[in-house]
Scaffold this motif. Sequence first.
Motif, short mmCIF file in Angstrom:
data_model
loop_
_atom_site.label_atom_id
_atom_site.label_comp_id
_atom_site.label_asym_id
_atom_site.label_seq_id
_atom_site.Cartn_x
_atom_site.Cartn_y
_atom_site.Cartn_z
N HIS A 111 0.84 -1.20 0.00
CA HIS A 111 0.00 0.00 0.00
C HIS A 111 0.87 1.25 0.00
CE1 HIS A 111 -3.33 2.70 0.91
NE2 HIS A 111 -2.59 3.22 1.89
N GLY A 112 2.00 1.22 0.74
CA GLY A 112 2.89 2.37 0.79
C GLY A 112 3.47 2.73 -0.56
N LEU A 113 3.86 1.71 -1.35
CA LEU A 113 4.41 1.97 -2.67
C LEU A 113 3.34 2.47 -3.63
CD1 LEU A 113 6.82 1.94 -4.57
CD2 LEU A 113 6.34 -0.46 -5.05
N LEU A 114 2.15 1.86 -3.56
CA LEU A 114 1.05 2.34 -4.41
C LEU A 114 0.67 3.78 -4.07
CD1 LEU A 114 -1.17 -0.87 -4.44
CD2 LEU A 114 -0.01 0.14 -6.42
N THR A 115 0.76 4.13 -2.79
CA THR A 115 0.49 5.51 -2.38
C THR A 115 1.51 6.46 -3.00
OG1 THR A 115 -0.52 4.79 -0.30
CG2 THR A 115 0.30 7.05 -0.39
N ALA A 116 2.77 6.01 -3.10
CA ALA A 116 3.81 6.84 -3.74
C ALA A 116 3.50 7.06 -5.21
CB ALA A 116 5.18 6.19 -3.56
N PHE A 117 3.04 6.02 -5.91
CA PHE A 117 2.65 6.17 -7.31
C PHE A 117 1.46 7.13 -7.43
CE2 PHE A 117 4.93 2.11 -8.07
CZ PHE A 117 5.62 2.46 -9.22
N THR A 118 0.49 6.99 -6.54
CA THR A 118 -0.68 7.87 -6.56
C THR A 118 -0.27 9.31 -6.31
OG1 THR A 118 -2.13 6.08 -5.80
CG2 THR A 118 -2.93 8.32 -5.51
N PHE A 119 0.63 9.51 -5.36
CA PHE A 119 1.12 10.85 -5.06
C PHE A 119 1.79 11.47 -6.28
CE2 PHE A 119 4.31 13.87 -3.61
CZ PHE A 119 3.60 14.63 -2.69
N MET A 120 2.63 10.67 -6.96
CA MET A 120 3.30 11.16 -8.17
C MET A 120 2.29 11.62 -9.20
SD MET A 120 4.97 8.95 -11.18
CE MET A 120 3.26 8.52 -11.47
N ILE A 337 20.53 4.79 -6.67
CA ILE A 337 20.26 3.81 -5.62
C ILE A 337 18.98 4.28 -4.91
CG2 ILE A 337 21.08 2.79 -3.44
CD1 ILE A 337 23.95 3.50 -4.47
N ILE A 338 18.02 3.37 -4.71
CA ILE A 338 16.74 3.78 -4.13
C ILE A 338 16.36 2.91 -2.93
CG2 ILE A 338 15.85 4.70 -6.30
CD1 ILE A 338 14.17 2.12 -6.57
N SER A 339 15.58 3.50 -2.05
CA SER A 339 14.92 2.77 -0.96
C SER A 339 13.45 3.15 -1.01
CB SER A 339 15.53 3.15 0.39
OG SER A 339 16.92 2.83 0.43
N THR A 340 12.57 2.15 -0.98
CA THR A 340 11.16 2.40 -1.29
C THR A 340 10.24 1.91 -0.18
OG1 THR A 340 10.55 0.28 -2.30
CG2 THR A 340 11.83 1.80 -3.66
N PRO A 341 8.98 2.37 -0.19
CA PRO A 341 7.98 1.84 0.76
C PRO A 341 7.54 0.41 0.41
CG PRO A 341 7.31 3.98 -0.15
CD PRO A 341 8.43 3.47 -0.99
N GLY A 342 8.05 -0.13 -0.68
CA GLY A 342 7.65 -1.48 -1.10
C GLY A 342 8.54 -2.59 -0.59
N GLY A 343 9.62 -2.25 0.12
CA GLY A 343 10.48 -3.29 0.67
C GLY A 343 11.82 -3.43 -0.01
N LEU A 344 12.23 -2.46 -0.80
CA LEU A 344 13.57 -2.45 -1.39
C LEU A 344 14.41 -1.41 -0.64
CD1 LEU A 344 12.76 -2.53 -5.23
CD2 LEU A 344 13.23 -4.46 -3.71
N TYR A 345 15.60 -1.82 -0.22
CA TYR A 345 16.44 -0.96 0.62
C TYR A 345 17.83 -0.82 0.01
CZ TYR A 345 12.71 -2.65 3.60
OH TYR A 345 11.47 -3.01 4.09
#
Length: 492
Positions: A111-120, A337-345
């Motif tokens: 949900h956190g990653l989808l929220t980031a896409f929605t925000f974009m 290099i990225i860290s995301t709300p989807g579980g990639l660090y």
Amino acid sequence: MHNFLLRTSKHLLHPAFNSFNHALHQPEVEQERLKIKIIQRLIHTHYGQSLGITKNSPWSAIPIVSYEDFSPWLEQQQTSPTQSIITNEKIRSWQQTSGSSGASKQIPYTHGLLTAFTFMFAVWAYDLLHHGPDFRTGKTYACISPTFGDRPGGIDDTDYLTGPLRWLSSYFLVRVGNHFSDGDTFRWVLALALLQNPDLEIISLWSPTFLTVQLAFITQNRHALIAALGDRLDDARRKALATEPINWLKIWPQLKLISCWNQLFAREQAGILQAYFPGIFIQGKGLLATEAPITIPLIKAGGFVPLVNQIVLEFMAADGTIVDLSNLQTGQIYQLIISTPGGLYRYRLGDRLQVSHWYLKTPCLALVGRGDRVSDLVGEKLTEEFVDQTLRDLALVDGDGLRCLVPVPGPQPHYVFYLSPTAMMAIAGEEQTLAQRLDHSLQRSFHYRRARQLAQLGPVQVRTDGYPHWLTQGRWGDEKGYCLRIPPSNLV
């Protein structure tokens, strides 16, 4: 009705835009906030515990990883979906992107990653409504990612949206489905849908070739389309469709925006679209990876602005130094290099970005490469590892001179396979057969196959009439350095 919905949309989008504009004034504060939030989540995961992460751990305690490094943890999460292996947030789905060996990468969506896409999307849409053309209908075709044949149906791009925006978008979108028997069936259905919407104002897609191929299909099938549409096509547009050459502005007289890639290999194709639609605002897309949204275009910024309050962004300089967002240097090129709300660090995405200029207190980032060994003319994302293995499977790598695959941009993008003089003699008269075999083998890659099915890429060609000058420059003895070569940027 549409004017009311556009005003409602702008009202709903305004808070996201204000929040983002505020973040652009203090990107270092936003990035630190995200780092603290990620560390707090990591504490409750198996991955974080394996690293010994605590609430007081420095950010550097998290290692920088590639997909291959992190894939065992991703596989554990897929096998044990209810456990907090890489994230303590429920994973809604897994999305597919290309892998270095031709196998798919599987990216977790929370949900956190989808929220980031929605925000974009919210920030981008508000910026267009407030600073862009005078939209009246908002009618939009947003390119889907269709699948063909026996493969499961793909996702609609609106699946990245959550909350009221997903519901509201349904009032503006031209929909055509996401699964078809073959490419021609898809193009036919899409042509009918587009031609039935004279009030179309926005076309949003990825590669410009998607639209140029569709326009060519409409041109070739215009008479059958006119017959199929009947009185759903008014007299003026029917006449325009029957006229040679077709004036596309008369087909969609209210068109105001085409959103598509316009950097790197897409630059020439975007120019072709501009010639088809003179005077229409063609806006380049930011960097939107399967893994996360990275940058978006802002009209006042005059470039691509990173999502500083959604994704942690770090940059590897040429000497291997890790640089944070606020310490980037104008004109320099960095690997992302990225860290995301989807579980990639601290995940090495590999894309190379150049700091073009600054907007407020945030650097604008232009894409200059899809990674050291990735070729991406129209979204096919061929990696050197995959090409190398394909050539080996076809017994086309024996160490005898230069043999490599080269992307060729242009009106019909395609790949050319160059061989050494000795190899040329061995295949004399069999060039076409070799080209077909190679093209068929490359279609083991999902994205390459789809690009071929959509006719965005032409078939592979085999050249035996010598190498381009740039191709023979530099060192060619490197075992891993010759099977996929990308033209220098000044030739793209």
